[in-house]
Design an enzyme around this catalytic site. Structure first.
Site, PDB file in Angstrom:
ATOM      1  N   ARG A  32       0.735  -0.972   0.082  1.00  0.00           N
ATOM      2  CA  ARG A  32      -0.393   0.087  -0.136  1.00  0.00           C
ATOM      3  C   ARG A  32       0.520   1.505   0.224  1.00  0.00           C
ATOM      4  O   ARG A  32       2.431   1.297   0.237  1.00  0.00           O
ATOM      5  CB  ARG A  32      -0.548  -0.128   1.317  1.00  0.00           C
ATOM      6  CG  ARG A  32      -2.252  -0.790   1.427  1.00  0.00           C
ATOM      7  CD  ARG A  32      -3.166  -0.766   2.294  1.00  0.00           C
ATOM      8  NE  ARG A  32      -2.049  -0.869   3.770  1.00  0.00           N
ATOM      9  CZ  ARG A  32      -1.330  -0.955   4.214  1.00  0.00           C
ATOM     10  NH1 ARG A  32      -1.701   0.763   4.284  1.00  0.00           N
ATOM     11  NH2 ARG A  32      -1.326  -0.959   5.535  1.00  0.00           N
ATOM     12  N   TYR A  51      -2.082  -3.590  -6.921  1.00  0.00           N
ATOM     13  CA  TYR A  51      -1.441  -4.179  -5.167  1.00  0.00           C
ATOM     14  C   TYR A  51      -2.318  -4.335  -4.667  1.00  0.00           C
ATOM     15  O   TYR A  51      -3.405  -3.864  -4.764  1.00  0.00           O
ATOM     16  CB  TYR A  51       0.109  -3.319  -4.466  1.00  0.00           C
ATOM     17  CG  TYR A  51      -0.298  -4.633  -3.516  1.00  0.00           C
ATOM     18  CD1 TYR A  51       0.462  -4.797  -2.646  1.00  0.00           C
ATOM     19  CD2 TYR A  51      -1.001  -3.095  -2.218  1.00  0.00           C
ATOM     20  CE1 TYR A  51       0.523  -6.260  -2.049  1.00  0.00           C
ATOM     21  CE2 TYR A  51      -0.867  -4.269  -0.977  1.00  0.00           C
ATOM     22  CZ  TYR A  51      -0.383  -5.144  -0.778  1.00  0.00           C
ATOM     23  OH  TYR A  51      -0.674  -6.007   0.233  1.00  0.00           O
ATOM     24  N   GLY A  52      -2.875  -6.252  -3.614  1.00  0.00           N
ATOM     25  CA  GLY A  52      -4.205  -6.184  -3.092  1.00  0.00           C
ATOM     26  C   GLY A  52      -4.518  -4.532  -2.511  1.00  0.00           C
ATOM     27  O   GLY A  52      -5.892  -4.260  -2.920  1.00  0.00           O
ATOM     28  N   LYS A  75      -9.592  -2.482   1.717  1.00  0.00           N
ATOM     29  CA  LYS A  75      -9.522  -1.607   2.798  1.00  0.00           C
ATOM     30  C   LYS A  75     -10.383  -0.427   2.575  1.00  0.00           C
ATOM     31  O   LYS A  75     -10.847   0.648   3.117  1.00  0.00           O
ATOM     32  CB  LYS A  75      -8.019  -0.951   2.436  1.00  0.00           C
ATOM     33  CG  LYS A  75      -6.445  -2.115   2.681  1.00  0.00           C
ATOM     34  CD  LYS A  75      -7.151  -2.775   4.015  1.00  0.00           C
ATOM     35  CE  LYS A  75      -5.723  -3.737   4.707  1.00  0.00           C
ATOM     36  NZ  LYS A  75      -6.226  -4.477   6.053  1.00  0.00           N
ATOM     37  N   HIS A 116     -10.632  -2.505  11.435  1.00  0.00           N
ATOM     38  CA  HIS A 116      -9.784  -3.159  11.098  1.00  0.00           C
ATOM     39  C   HIS A 116      -9.003  -4.021  12.532  1.00  0.00           C
ATOM     40  O   HIS A 116      -8.039  -4.428  12.823  1.00  0.00           O
ATOM     41  CB  HIS A 116      -8.131  -2.220  10.950  1.00  0.00           C
ATOM     42  CG  HIS A 116      -6.852  -3.146  10.108  1.00  0.00           C
ATOM     43  ND1 HIS A 116      -5.991  -3.154  10.565  1.00  0.00           N
ATOM     44  CD2 HIS A 116      -6.916  -4.433   9.562  1.00  0.00           C
ATOM     45  CE1 HIS A 116      -4.500  -3.594   9.424  1.00  0.00           C
ATOM     46  NE2 HIS A 116      -5.754  -4.163   8.421  1.00  0.00           N
ATOM     47  N   SER A 138      -1.609  -3.774  10.139  1.00  0.00           N
ATOM     48  CA  SER A 138      -0.813  -4.334   8.954  1.00  0.00           C
ATOM     49  C   SER A 138       0.133  -5.691   9.579  1.00  0.00           C
ATOM     50  O   SER A 138       1.666  -5.082  10.484  1.00  0.00           O
ATOM     51  CB  SER A 138      -0.655  -4.181   8.359  1.00  0.00           C
ATOM     52  OG  SER A 138      -1.651  -3.297   7.794  1.00  0.00           O
ATOM     53  N   CYS A 168       1.077  -7.812  11.892  1.00  0.00           N
ATOM     54  CA  CYS A 168       1.255  -8.316  13.588  1.00  0.00           C
ATOM     55  C   CYS A 168       0.355  -9.201  13.485  1.00  0.00           C
ATOM     56  O   CYS A 168       0.229  -9.666  15.332  1.00  0.00           O
ATOM     57  CB  CYS A 168       0.680  -6.919  14.484  1.00  0.00           C
ATOM     58  SG  CYS A 168       1.868  -5.344  13.794  1.00  0.00           S
ATOM     59  N   ASN A 183      -2.486 -14.910  11.545  1.00  0.00           N
ATOM     60  CA  ASN A 183      -2.127 -16.516  12.930  1.00  0.00           C
ATOM     61  C   ASN A 183      -2.766 -16.211  14.435  1.00  0.00           C
ATOM     62  O   ASN A 183      -3.414 -17.747  14.481  1.00  0.00           O
ATOM     63  CB  ASN A 183      -0.812 -16.468  13.797  1.00  0.00           C
ATOM     64  CG  ASN A 183       0.256 -16.702  12.349  1.00  0.00           C
ATOM     65  OD1 ASN A 183       0.205 -17.032  11.107  1.00  0.00           O
ATOM     66  ND2 ASN A 183       1.324 -15.577  13.036  1.00  0.00           N
ATOM     67  N   ASP A 236      -9.030  -9.922   8.997  1.00  0.00           N
ATOM     68  CA  ASP A 236      -8.298  -8.616   8.971  1.00  0.00           C
ATOM     69  C   ASP A 236      -9.603  -7.533   8.762  1.00  0.00           C
ATOM     70  O   ASP A 236      -9.484  -6.259   9.977  1.00  0.00           O
ATOM     71  CB  ASP A 236      -8.215  -8.697   7.662  1.00  0.00           C
ATOM     72  CG  ASP A 236      -7.535  -7.769   7.256  1.00  0.00           C
ATOM     73  OD1 ASP A 236      -6.638  -6.942   8.026  1.00  0.00           O
ATOM     74  OD2 ASP A 236      -7.120  -6.750   5.885  1.00  0.00           O
ATOM     75  N   ARG A 240       2.021 -12.052  -0.008  1.00  0.00           N
ATOM     76  CA  ARG A 240       0.729 -11.872  -0.367  1.00  0.00           C
ATOM     77  C   ARG A 240       0.370 -13.687  -1.110  1.00  0.00           C
ATOM     78  O   ARG A 240       1.058 -14.543  -1.631  1.00  0.00           O
ATOM     79  CB  ARG A 240      -0.313 -11.566   0.044  1.00  0.00           C
ATOM     80  CG  ARG A 240       0.519 -10.002   0.295  1.00  0.00           C
ATOM     81  CD  ARG A 240       0.006  -9.848   1.784  1.00  0.00           C
ATOM     82  NE  ARG A 240       0.104  -8.870   2.127  1.00  0.00           N
ATOM     83  CZ  ARG A 240      -0.458  -7.883   3.246  1.00  0.00           C
ATOM     84  NH1 ARG A 240      -1.664  -8.877   3.472  1.00  0.00           N
ATOM     85  NH2 ARG A 240      -0.124  -7.201   3.995  1.00  0.00           N
ATOM     86  N   ARG A 289       2.910  -4.225  18.577  1.00  0.00           N
ATOM     87  CA  ARG A 289       4.162  -4.689  18.335  1.00  0.00           C
ATOM     88  C   ARG A 289       5.505  -3.697  18.902  1.00  0.00           C
ATOM     89  O   ARG A 289       5.522  -2.927  18.411  1.00  0.00           O
ATOM     90  CB  ARG A 289       4.936  -4.474  17.030  1.00  0.00           C
ATOM     91  CG  ARG A 289       5.151  -5.474  16.719  1.00  0.00           C
ATOM     92  CD  ARG A 289       5.635  -5.561  14.931  1.00  0.00           C
ATOM     93  NE  ARG A 289       5.419  -6.442  13.933  1.00  0.00           N
ATOM     94  CZ  ARG A 289       5.830  -8.006  13.985  1.00  0.00           C
ATOM     95  NH1 ARG A 289       7.042  -8.654  14.847  1.00  0.00           N
ATOM     96  NH2 ARG A 289       5.507  -8.937  12.930  1.00  0.00           N
ATOM     97  N   GLU A 344      -0.080 -20.020  22.414  1.00  0.00           N
ATOM     98  CA  GLU A 344      -0.155 -19.815  23.495  1.00  0.00           C
ATOM     99  C   GLU A 344      -0.816 -18.531  24.662  1.00  0.00           C
ATOM    100  O   GLU A 344      -0.898 -18.526  25.456  1.00  0.00           O
ATOM    101  CB  GLU A 344       1.095 -19.556  23.804  1.00  0.00           C
ATOM    102  CG  GLU A 344       1.890 -21.143  23.983  1.00  0.00           C
ATOM    103  CD  GLU A 344       2.139 -22.475  24.014  1.00  0.00           C
ATOM    104  OE1 GLU A 344       0.839 -22.992  25.600  1.00  0.00           O
ATOM    105  OE2 GLU A 344       1.967 -22.894  23.793  1.00  0.00           O
TER     106      GLU A 344
HETATM  107  C1  OXD Z   1      -2.803  -4.671   5.235  1.00  0.00           C
HETATM  108  C2  OXD Z   1      -3.817  -6.020   4.593  1.00  0.00           C
HETATM  109  O1  OXD Z   1      -1.706  -3.823   4.896  1.00  0.00           O
HETATM  110  O2  OXD Z   1      -4.581  -6.597   5.681  1.00  0.00           O
HETATM  111  O3  OXD Z   1      -3.840  -4.151   6.519  1.00  0.00           O
HETATM  112  O4  OXD Z   1      -3.096  -5.870   3.050  1.00  0.00           O
HETATM  113 MN    MN Z   2      -5.172  -4.869   6.942  1.00  0.00          MN
END
Ligand code: OXD
Ligand code: MN
Length: 595
Positions: free
Chosen positions: A70, A198-199, A207, A227, A249, A251, A255, A278, A366, A397, A492
């Protein structure tokens, strides 16, 4: 083809007159259409077939090397009044913006196909869903939109019934960073994006629509477009609590949304259900609780770091029918990225792999895959009424200071925790990586209006009839003096989520500190985890001196949204400052020991 909806037919005609495509294709969203597009892209080289024995239905797309993330400085929110965009957005006058970008669109689709993509964000029959139409000249975008949204005939039928939709116009143009803009016109419910494939810049449902435009719509209509991932945690009694969590994004939202419970939890009967990774749209329900839907139908996840160790469910999801973007490949023509076993032979740019050229896979490479391919996919992703949210989590983070987990004392304090969020930057956006930046509610690049008004909107949910979820802040990324992460993370993290659920249910009392409620001794289940007392103390330490500096920095940051900063947030910050001042200068480590 035309649509029964005159406004849609007229808009497509208008765009075609401006962009002058060779052909117009109305997408029906069928599997046959997807397969035909794949064949066409294999023929023209925009997709490369991966090993179909090990990865059936998987393809690789290599983007232009200058088009990999982005671009926040080229992303504009064009409100008629500049003040409404706020210091958190780049702004241009709508008329000037249209003129600038329409000049780029002029004739840009000559010799190309114009695709009309009707899509629905959210379950097709949910009153909480919203629809849009993206026009694009990129077959790659169509294929990704097929995976990421409910796209095609059913969406078109809903749009024709409702008569309204978000208009998104996209062209990859020349992929020239000097001729690239991603523009939003919230008052017109429209988006124009030029010069990137790009996505986040090109899949306009994500987004652009589901966050920037939707956040503005949500404010006027009384809901929240966030988000956030949505995950269901089922306890051994069969009760499922849904948690919505915002992280910047890259982080670890993906997961966390599909985590595998630690061994002891698995044996005990705990289960995890993935609703989204997301984006989360939350509406107050008739009972006062917040109900959430995932407006997306797929994951557009970061590949590097994803492995059988970190996220086995993602690995299973992407073992077939997946589009990979900018990953490397190994000698067996399987997708490869840093964090996977084996070695790459070809890097993300198609060159023979040479470590001197940097990582083999682009750090923001991605995978695009349907949520239904996830082993923990929750049927509730299709629930028209959404899922009730028991806890909202903010996190980032933070190598130091922020404890593993803390709970807000009430909604206002929780909004302050979200507004104060900070995180080290990642590769998901262009720019330096690893620099601390404030990212309120992880919405810095995505909130379509002034952050001051956005904070006020969050605060407005605190009404007498509301039964709001508890709000927490987590930090999986705190490091010890040796520079290593103190907390093991991944599966965990369920231990921390369990504590939140216990708090939500009133089973544990926590321990009040000036910065929030932390787990009291014995409240975090650490059974089966090798975590010594000193590390636990370090994870839950409240360093009063460090916090004074942090609160100061938060105050300065929040004041950048004056005069629209809600007074209630200022008072809330003042309350925490006072509470800290009353506490000892250096609090003894507030430890919660395993029993
Ligand atoms: C981002 C995504 O950049 O989810 O937050 O692609
Ligand atoms: Mn995102």
């Amino acid at each position: 083809m035309t649509s029964k909806l005159e406004a849609l037919t007229q808009w497509v005609k208008q765009v075609a007159t401006l962009t002058r495509p060779a052909k117009i294709h109305w997408c029906d969203g069928s599997d046959a259409e997807y397969q035909a597009l794949v064949q066409q892209m294999l023929a023209d080289g925009s997709l490369i077939e991966l090993n179909q024995q090990t990865h059936p239905g998987c393809y690789l797309h290599r983007s232009d090397p200058k088009d990999v993330a982005r671009v926040e400085q080229l992303t504009l929110v064009c409100h008629p009044n500049q003040d409404d965009a706020g210091p958190n957005n780049h702004w241009m006058d709508p008329a000037a913006a249209h003129a600038k970008i329409d000049a780029l669109f002029n004739g840009c689709m000559q010799g190309r196909t114009l695709y009309v993509i009707p899509y629905c964000m959210g379950p097709i029959d949910s009153p909480l869903s919203r629809c849009g139409v993206e026009i694009t000249d990129s077959a790659y975008v169509v294929a990704n939109m097929k995976i990421m949204t409910r796209m095609g005939a059913p969406a078109l039928a809903r749009i024709e019934r409702e008569g309204s939709f978000v208009k998104g116009l996209h062209s990859t143009g020349e992929l020239d960073p000097e001729r690239r803009w991603i523009m939003h016109f919230p008052a017109e419910l429209s988006i124009k994006s030029y010069g990137s494939g790009y996505g986040g810049n090109a899949l306009l449902g994500k987004k652009c629509h589901a966050l920037r435009i939707a956040s503005k719509q949500a404010r006027s209509e009384g809901w929240l477009a966030e988000h956030m991932l949505i995950v269901g945690i089922e306890n051994p009694q069969g009760q499922t609590h849904y948690i919505a969590a915002a992280f910047p994004s890259a982080c670890g939202k993906t997961n966390l949304s599909m985590l595998i419970p630690p061994e002891g939890y698995r044996r005990g009967g705990w289960k995890v259900w993935t609703v989204g990774d997301d984006i989360c749209w939350m509406h107050p329900g008739a009972d006062g609780r917040l109900y959430a839907i995932n407006p997306e139908a797929g994951f557009f996840g970061v590949a590097p770091g994803t492995s059988d160790n970190t996220n086995p469910n993602a690995m299973k999801s992407i073992s077939h029918d997946t589009i990979f973007t900018n990953v490397a490949v190994n000698a067996d023509n399987q997708p490869w990225w840093e964090g996977l076993p084996g070695t790459p032979v070809t890097d993300w740019q198609g060159r023979p792999y040479d470590p001197a050229n940097g990582p083999a896979a682009h750090p923001n490479s991605r995978f695009t895959v349907s949520v239904r391919q996830c082993p923990t996919w929750s049927e509730m992703t299709e629930a028209a009424q959404g899922v009730p949210i028991s806890a909202i989590v903010f996190g980032g983070r933070r190598p130091s200071l922020l404890p593993l987990v803390m709970e807000a004392r009430d909604w206002s304090h929780g909004v302050l925790m979200g507004a104060a969020m900070g995180s080290e930057t990642t590769a998901a956006a262009t720019g330096a990586v690893g620099v601390l930046r404030r990212d309120s509610m992880a919405m810095k690049p995505f909130c379509g209006y002034h952050y001051g008004d956005y904070f006020a909107h969050w605060l407005s949910f605190d009404r007498p009839s509301a039964k709001l979820p508890k709000i927490f802040h987590v930090n999986w990324f705190r490091k010890g003096a040796d520079g290593k992460f103190l907390w093991p993370g991944f599966g965990e993290n369920l231990r921390v989520l369990e504590w939140m659920i216990n708090r939500a249910e009133g089973h544990v009392s926590g321990m009040e500190t000036p910065i929030g409620i932390l787990p009291a001794a014995g409240e975090l289940n650490l059974e089966g985890l090798k975590l010594d007392r000193a590390r636990l103390d370090a994870l839950l330490e409240v360093d009063a001196v460090g916090w004074q500096a942090e609160l100061n920095a938060i105050g300065n940051y929040l004041e950048s949204f004056a005069p629209r900063l809600p007074e209630r947030l200022r008072q809330e910050l003042q309350r925490v400052v006072e509470a800290l001042r009353k506490a000892d200068a250096k609090l003894a480590p507030l430890a919660a020991a395993a029993s």
